[in-house]
Write an enzyme that holds these catalytic residues in place. Structure first.
Site, PDB file in Angstrom:
ATOM      1  CE1 TYR A 124      45.859  60.911  29.878  1.00 53.92           C
ATOM      2  CE2 TYR A 124      47.711  60.916  31.406  1.00 53.92           C
ATOM      3  CZ  TYR A 124      46.613  60.287  30.851  1.00 53.92           C
ATOM      4  OH  TYR A 124      46.271  59.032  31.280  1.00 53.92           O
ATOM      5  CE1 TYR A 130      50.338  59.608  34.493  1.00 56.28           C
ATOM      6  CE2 TYR A 130      49.988  58.480  32.397  1.00 56.28           C
ATOM      7  CZ  TYR A 130      49.492  58.980  33.594  1.00 56.28           C
ATOM      8  OH  TYR A 130      48.161  58.858  33.877  1.00 56.28           O
ATOM      9  NE  ARG A 147      48.166  54.746  37.156  1.00 54.88           N
ATOM     10  CZ  ARG A 147      46.973  54.627  36.572  1.00 54.88           C
ATOM     11  NH1 ARG A 147      46.335  55.676  36.122  1.00 54.88           N
ATOM     12  NH2 ARG A 147      46.405  53.435  36.412  1.00 54.88           N
ATOM     13  CG  HIS A 179      46.491  54.171  32.047  1.00 57.54           C
ATOM     14  ND1 HIS A 179      47.694  54.670  32.482  1.00 57.54           N
ATOM     15  CD2 HIS A 179      45.603  55.184  32.179  1.00 57.54           C
ATOM     16  CE1 HIS A 179      47.535  55.927  32.864  1.00 57.54           C
ATOM     17  NE2 HIS A 179      46.274  56.271  32.677  1.00 57.54           N
ATOM     18  CG  HIS A 217      41.794  57.222  31.492  1.00 60.23           C
ATOM     19  ND1 HIS A 217      41.628  57.158  32.854  1.00 60.23           N
ATOM     20  CD2 HIS A 217      43.055  57.684  31.302  1.00 60.23           C
ATOM     21  CE1 HIS A 217      42.732  57.574  33.457  1.00 60.23           C
ATOM     22  NE2 HIS A 217      43.614  57.892  32.539  1.00 60.23           N
TER      23      HIS A 217
END
Lengths: 242, 199
Positions: free
Chosen positions: A108, A147, A157, A160, A162
């Site tokens: 991110y 990640y 995770r 995905h 959000h």
């Protein structure tokens, strides 16, 4: 405003449990005491509205919006599209949908993300759009990477995206995550597993949608979202028992 | 067998996670320029009618730690109790604000106008209040609560009246600490736990 009627009470058993020992952060961030359950009031039945003037031409194109069209982000090009509906199966038109995600390497663009996968200079990771009159939306983005994250000894995770959706009333406010069909990490993810109803978890997994994909360009995934609905009755606003 | 209802089930919530700021307030998150400005920077514009107030506070987890990564949304009526879009509403009050806990101190600040009382469906007045929705890593479904004010008459408010343990009412009431300045702390869990709403 044509929409009236009380919000249909939330079915909490269809949502994640607030306290889940496998998701460690939830242990200190979940209320111990029961929520106060009340019928909705005008404070929850109204909510902010956002106009088309808010939305820039590239806002729903995460491949290009960070570089302002100068250079595309690295990764597998995908289109993510679907409809926002309510529990009465009616489309929710002209409502704001915002998304955020990791880059293709699972990183991110955030000061607190210290994973050593590299940042992509041409990928920011956020996008937004308004649904059309039929509740339809679409984004062009890259497939986010899986990640690792600090939870149990070796948690990852799944891929995905959000999603944040407003609806037309403050009581409809929803944040969720879309997963991708076939990802073996979904079944191993303690955050996905906070949703105990199997059917509800399945509804968070976007299927591959070849019919909406474009040859030699992008694959498509379909993700429909259902918000709380309103009770519609002509008995509303009459004294009890009349 | 019976007829099918034809209704749908609300999509399950998931946590906003630690990076909710990227999607909702990207400029705050260090991604300036993707949008001209973050959504919901202020619930009021120049010329909003009513008393301009500032509310500050922190949100504490079950260990008493002020969380640095929470994000809040607020929704409120204007000074006369009208929500944006309703007839006669103050055009300078959008009523919606997004704000975050400070990443170093955990403190949040909301600058707005004090809302007026709003009439409920049964005709009873709800005391002036601001609705708040809270998301963060570890919160699996966003938490709704309300901010009331200690210098208003809250005695007939229908929601506050529903709280059985009367000391808990205090968890929903902002304390006036100076002219136009209130303090409202949120406790997610344990001693002094804030009343959260299923509404």
């Amino acid at each position: 405003m044509t929409e009236t009627g009380r919000l249909i009470p939330r079915r909490r058993d269809m949502h994640p449990v607030p306290y889940d020992p496998e998701y460690k952060t939830s242990l200190t961030r979940s209320p111990n005491l029961p929520l106060l359950s009340l019928e909705s009031t005008p404070s929850e039945e109204t909510g902010p509205r956002f106009g088309h003037g808010l939305i820039g031409a590239l806002d729903n194109n995460l491949i290009l919006n960070f570089s302002k069209g100068a250079a595309p982000a690295i990764g597998e090009r995908i289109r993510v599209h679907g409809r926002v509906l309510d529990e009465n199966a009616r489309p929710v038109p002209h409502t704001l949908v915002e998304i955020w995600q990791a880059n293709a390497g699972g990183r991110y663009r955030h000061v607190k993300d210290t994973y050593f996968a590299p940042l992509d200079p041409n990928f920011g990771g956020c996008g937004r759009t308004l649904t059309d009159e039929n509740g339809y939306y679409e984004f062009l983005t890259i497939r986010p990477g899986a990640y690792p994250w600090p939870n149990r000894g070796n948690d990852w995770r799944p891929m995905h995206i959000h999603f944040s959706v407003f609806g037309h009333s403050f009581g409809q406010r929803l944040i969720t995550q879309a997963y991708f069909e076939g990802d073996p990490l979904i079944a191993r993810c303690p955050i996905a597993a906070t949703v105990k109803d199997r059917g509800q978890l399945d509804q968070l997994v976007a299927p591959l949608d070849m019919g909406a994909s474009r040859p030699m360009d992008y694959l498509a995934y379909r993700f429909d979202i259902v918000l709380r609905g309103r009770r519609q009755t002509m008995f509303e606003n009459k004294p009890e028992g009349m | 067998m019976v007829q099918k209802l034809g209704t749908l089930t609300e999509t399950a919530s998931q946590t906003g996670g630690p990076y909710v700021h990227i999607g909702c307030i990207p400029t705050f998150a260090g991604l300036p320029g993707v949008y001209p400005e973050d959504l919901g920077l202020s619930p009021i514009a120049e010329g909003a009618k009513g008393e301009v107030i500032t509310i500050t506070g922190s949100i504490y987890d079950g260990t008493g730690w002020a969380m640095r990564d929470a994000m809040f949304e607020s929704w409120q009526a204007d000074a006369t109790g009208r929500y944006a879009g309703q007839p006669g509403a103050d055009p300078a009050v959008s009523g919606f604000c997004r704000f975050a806990a400070d990443k170093d101190t955990g403190e949040y600040t909301l600058r707005t106008v004090k809302p007026g009382a709003v009439k409920g469906h049964d005709g009873r007045l709800m005391a002036p209040h601001i609705s708040v929705w809270i998301v963060a890593r570890g919160i699996n479904i966003g938490l709704h609560t309300r901010i009331y004010f200690d210098d208003e008459d809250n005695s007939a408010d229908p929601l506050l009246a529903r709280i059985e343990q009367r000391p808990r009412v205090e968890t929903l009431i902002a304390k006036r600490i100076a002219e136009g300045h209130y303090r409202f702390d949120i406790r997610l869990q344990g001693q002094g736990e804030t009343v959260f709403l299923d509404i």
